[in-house]
Each structure stands twice: as structure tokens, then as C-alpha cells.
Write a protein that holds these residues in place. Structure first.
Motif, PDB file in Angstrom:
ATOM      1  N   SER A 132      38.323  51.022  46.198  1.00 10.61           N
ATOM      2  CA  SER A 132      38.767  49.955  45.312  1.00 10.61           C
ATOM      3  C   SER A 132      39.423  48.877  46.173  1.00 10.61           C
ATOM      4  O   SER A 132      40.575  49.003  46.573  1.00 10.61           O
ATOM      5  CB  SER A 132      39.761  50.485  44.276  1.00 10.61           C
ATOM      6  OG  SER A 132      40.248  49.427  43.475  1.00 10.61           O
ATOM      7  N   GLY A 135      40.554  45.845  43.206  1.00 17.34           N
ATOM      8  CA  GLY A 135      40.052  45.739  41.835  1.00 17.34           C
ATOM      9  C   GLY A 135      41.145  45.880  40.785  1.00 17.34           C
ATOM     10  O   GLY A 135      42.260  46.314  41.071  1.00 17.34           O
ATOM     11  N   CYS A 136      40.799  45.501  39.549  1.00 19.33           N
ATOM     12  CA  CYS A 136      41.761  45.576  38.434  1.00 19.33           C
ATOM     13  C   CYS A 136      41.765  46.945  37.779  1.00 19.33           C
ATOM     14  O   CYS A 136      42.515  47.190  36.841  1.00 19.33           O
ATOM     15  CB  CYS A 136      41.438  44.497  37.393  1.00 19.33           C
ATOM     16  SG  CYS A 136      39.918  44.833  36.459  1.00 19.33           S
ATOM     17  N   THR A 173      34.314  48.574  44.775  1.00 13.82           N
ATOM     18  CA  THR A 173      34.698  47.760  43.632  1.00 13.82           C
ATOM     19  C   THR A 173      35.822  46.831  44.080  1.00 13.82           C
ATOM     20  O   THR A 173      36.507  47.101  45.062  1.00 13.82           O
ATOM     21  CB  THR A 173      35.194  48.634  42.470  1.00 13.82           C
ATOM     22  OG1 THR A 173      36.271  49.469  42.930  1.00 13.82           O
ATOM     23  CG2 THR A 173      34.082  49.532  41.935  1.00 13.82           C
ATOM     24  N   GLY A 174      36.000  45.730  43.365  1.00 15.99           N
ATOM     25  CA  GLY A 174      37.052  44.787  43.729  1.00 15.99           C
ATOM     26  C   GLY A 174      36.557  43.687  44.645  1.00 15.99           C
ATOM     27  O   GLY A 174      35.536  43.831  45.330  1.00 15.99           O
ATOM     28  N   CYS A 203      33.330  41.358  40.944  1.00 19.72           N
ATOM     29  CA  CYS A 203      34.275  41.129  42.044  1.00 19.72           C
ATOM     30  C   CYS A 203      33.694  41.579  43.379  1.00 19.72           C
ATOM     31  O   CYS A 203      33.754  40.850  44.367  1.00 19.72           O
ATOM     32  CB  CYS A 203      35.592  41.846  41.766  1.00 19.72           C
ATOM     33  SG  CYS A 203      36.597  41.081  40.480  1.00 19.72           S
TER      34      CYS A 203
END
Length: 251
Positions: A132, A135-136, A173-174, A203
């Protein structure tokens, strides 16, 4: 033990039968876009003005860049003639970045497999280390869902692992923040070759809503070659699963 057995009988089979059967998706799901530029009034820019990330634009016709797209309904709502519409088609993953750009009338190119040699190597056992990179947690959450009984990712021989030393590839991710850049690169270096890189979510592909921020590197392919792009904000678990299966020659 008896209570647990009775409860399992009551609940019956809970794992989705996808991909053997069509996807069961919520009514509000937004998937592959359908474009009809012929409906656009001359000079109309309602959809492009409504898009918060400039994912939809006019260039030799109407186009949507799924790598940037947040799959919000703003362009669809803004269009007075219905020239832009999101379908319930969950199949979105591609092998090339340019194939994420959708234009009316152009051939649709989904992800292809890794090739005979790598499919033979990974086809029955494919391990991924997830990173990550700022990421959110939305993409991370929908990825984690794949390991639950509802999807049972392990039945395909695909598993997320804790150590890059045990992985066949990296799942990112992110938007790749500056704080995560070195960690991302070190994780990639720690994975033994041959290895695969997957960018999941707007993202990781293009920076998403953070694109252009001075602390963000606008996606992982800024540093490393990507083998699979899975668009979405976040991508639906079945979109992720479809992409992974295509990568392994299972679709």
C-alpha cells in the motif's frame, strides 16, 4: 461442533461461482463505459468540465482514460444526451497502459496472459506481496475481501503472502507517495525473479485524485514496468479477480 455443522448447512454454499457463472453485481455498480459521440451536441463540453480528474476528454472523438477515471457518475450525470454511460461490465484490466483509453468504435483490448513459460510456472501457485504505497485503504479493503469465503481466492492457487521473499510478484495500491517510494523499490528488489508487477486502482496507475501533487509520484510505472493494470476507485473484487485470472491464462 454440532452447532457449527448445523449453521454451515443453514448457510449453504457461500462462495461465488464466478467465473463459471456471470458476475452478481450491485445495482449501482459502474463498470466499462459506453460512449456514443454521435449524441454529443456541437461544442458541448459538459462531461469534460464535470470530471474531477480530467479522465474524459475530446480528442478525435470522445475518450475516457480508465487509468485516471474514479468511476464517479459526474460525467454521466452532466451529459444532457446520454452520450456517456457506465455499464455493469466488470472486465476492465489491461496489460498495456494505452489500452485503458476507451474510444467509441475502437477494438477493446483486455489483459492477456504472461506467456506460455510463465503461465506454466505460476498457473497453479501464484503468490503476491501487496504494498500500500500511500493508499486510502479502499483498494486494500476490496483486495482483502478476495481472501474471504465469499470469493475464496485460494481456490485458484492465488495467495497474498507476508514476505516478498515468498512472492512471485508485487501488487501495488496507492499513488506512490515519496514516503513509500524507497519501501516500494526495496520490496520489488526482494522478490526473486522472474516476477510480476500489478497496479491496482486509479492511484497506483496514475495518481488518482492526488495526481500532480509534489509528494506523489503518480503511479508505480513511474519507476517499474507494470504487467497488469486494474482500474477503479476502488476496483471491485471481481474486477481484480478477472484481471488476475487473465494474467494466468485462466479466462
Amino acid at each position: 461442533m454440532l452447532k457449527a455443522t448445523l449453521e454451515r448447512i443453514r448457510q449453504k454454499h457461500r462462495t461465488t461461482r464466478y467465473p463459471a457463472e456471470p458476475a452478481s453485481l450491485p445495482e449501482l455498480f459502474r463498470g466499462y463505459p459506453q460512449l456514443d459521440p454521435a449524441r454529443c451536441p456541437p461544442g458541448c463540453t459538459c462531461c469534460t468540465e464535470a470530471c474531477p480528474v480530467a479522465a474524459i476528454y475530446h480528442a478525435n472523438g470522445l475518450a475516457v482514460d480508465l487509468g485516471k477515471c474514479l468511476f464517479c457518475p459526474e460525467c454521466e450525470r452532466a451529459c444532457p444526451t446520454g452520450a456517456v454511460r457506465f455499464t455493469a461490465d466488470e472486465k476492465l484490466a489491461t496489460s498495456e497502459r494505452e489500452d485503458l483509453v476507451v474510444r467509441e468504435g475502437e477494438e477493446r483490448r483486455l489483459a492477456h496472459d504472461l506467456g506460455k513459460e510463465l503461465v506454466s510456472l505460476y498457473g497453479r501457485s501464484f503468490k503476491l506481496r501487496e504494498v500500500s504505497a500511500g493508499g486510502c485503504n479502499a483498494c486494500e479493503a476490496d483486495t482483502n475481501v478476495l481472501s474471504t469465503v465469499g470469493y475464496d481466492l485460494g481456490r485458484f492457487g492465488i495467495q497474498f503472502v507476508a514476505s516478498p521473499r515468498h512472492a512471485d510478484g508485487m501488487f501495488v495500491t496507492g499513488p506512490v507517495t515519496e514516503n513509500m517510494r524507497i519501501a516500494l523499490l526495496k520490496t520489488w528488489e526482494a522478490i526473486p525473479g522472474p516476477k510480476v508487477l500489478i497496479a491496482a486502482g486509479a492511484c497506483a496507475i496514475d495518481g488518482g485524485p492526488f495526481h500532480g501533487h509534489h509528494e506523489v509520484h503518480d503511479g508505480v510505472d513511474t519507476f517499474l514496468p507494470v504487467d497488469l493494470y486494474i482500474p477503479g476507485c476502488p476496483p471491485h473484487p471481481l474486477t481484480i479477480l478477472d484481471g488476475l485470472l487473465r494474467l494466468l491464462g485462466r479466462r
